[in-house]
Design an enzyme around this catalytic site. Structure first.
Site, PDB file in Angstrom:
ATOM      1  CD  GLU A 137      46.670  41.346  42.654  1.00  0.00           C
ATOM      2  OE1 GLU A 137      47.231  41.784  41.628  1.00  0.00           O
ATOM      3  OE2 GLU A 137      45.500  41.611  42.948  1.00  0.00           O
ATOM      4  CD  GLU A 235      45.083  44.489  37.818  1.00  0.00           C
ATOM      5  OE1 GLU A 235      44.242  44.858  38.645  1.00  0.00           O
ATOM      6  OE2 GLU A 235      46.174  43.992  38.133  1.00  0.00           O
TER       7      GLU A 235
END
Length: 255
Positions: A137, A235
């Site tokens: 990520e 998120e």
């Protein structure tokens, strides 16, 4: 595309444990969930809730987080990968999120890259043996993660291509990418096959889609045009009660 609740932040009202948050997400019509670190969580309770509801995890983080660019931390990083792979196999073997760690002062970009490839190649070997996918990520260093090494989607994809493992893919976070000023279509063009998961939050604020300046209907359309049809991870930090937050998010995304 289906939605995945980030139960680290969502469905928290009245639900202290992740197991109850999974049940609440399922009751709200969601079949996928994700969270951050696992060592401080009741993973047995998570497994029980997943079995009860049929919800599937889309990911959680390799824990503890260690650097992929600092060779002094590589053994600890690989130990964290081993432990997290073992934990993952008890909850359906979802993808596991890898953060890069921080830049090392005085170290060249080439050396950073070489050390990252070395660590990720060793981690990918472990993941291949376990049948689990690691997702790298890129984060942002302008608001949330000052000093972070991997802040570029292009660099993340370059690392994945250099490692060359089918068990290493990218987590593309729309929020982090936009904070860094990236053009999603440009950075993902021709490489969407390397993206395992996408997460969203609005900007500014990192709250629900529809609370900020991003055009999420266009973002979803562009993802589809690129060829992405997997889950979308929510998120974000909710500003509304869970049901209202989810309704606003669905409306903004058109999903």
């Amino acid at each position: 595309m289906k939605l995945s609740a980030c139960i680290e932040w969502q469905f928290a009202e009245g639900n202290e444990g992740l197991g109850d948050r999974i049940r609440a997400a399922h009751a709200a019509g969601l079949d996928h969930a994700e969270f951050h670190l696992w060592r401080d969580k009741d993973m047995a309770g998570v497994a029980e809730a997943l079995a009860e509801t049929g919800v599937t995890l889309t990911g959680f983080c390799v824990d503890p987080r260690r650097s992929i660019v600092d060779p002094a931390q590589h053994e600890e990083f690989l130990g964290a990968v081993r432990d997290t792979l073992a934990a993952a196999q008890k909850v359906g073997s979802p993808p596991l999120i890898v953060a890069s760690g921080f830049n090392r002062e005085g170290v060249s970009p080439n050396e950073h890259f070489a050390e990252a490839v070395k660590a990720l190649r060793a981690a990918a070997d472990l993941a291949e043996a376990a049948g689990v996918t690691l997702v790298l990520e890129p984060l942002n260093d302008r608001i949330d993660h000052p000093g972070m090494y991997l802040v570029s989607t292009t660099l993340g994809l370059d690392l994945i291509e250099a490692v060359g493992s089918p068990r290493l893919r990218l987590l593309y976070d729309v929020y982090h990418s936009r904070v860094m000023g990236e053009d999603m279509k440009a950075v993902l063009a021709g490489r969407i096959h390397l993206v395992e998961h996408v997460q969203v939050a609005d900007l500014p604020g990192r709250n629900e889609p529809g609370t900020g300046d991003l055009d999420f209907a266009a973002i979803v359309a562009d993802l589809r045009a690129l060829g992405y049809e997997r889950a979308i991870g929510l998120e974000y930090r909710p500003t509304l009660p869970a049901e209202a937050s989810l309704a606003q998010t669905r409306d903004a995304l058109g999903l």
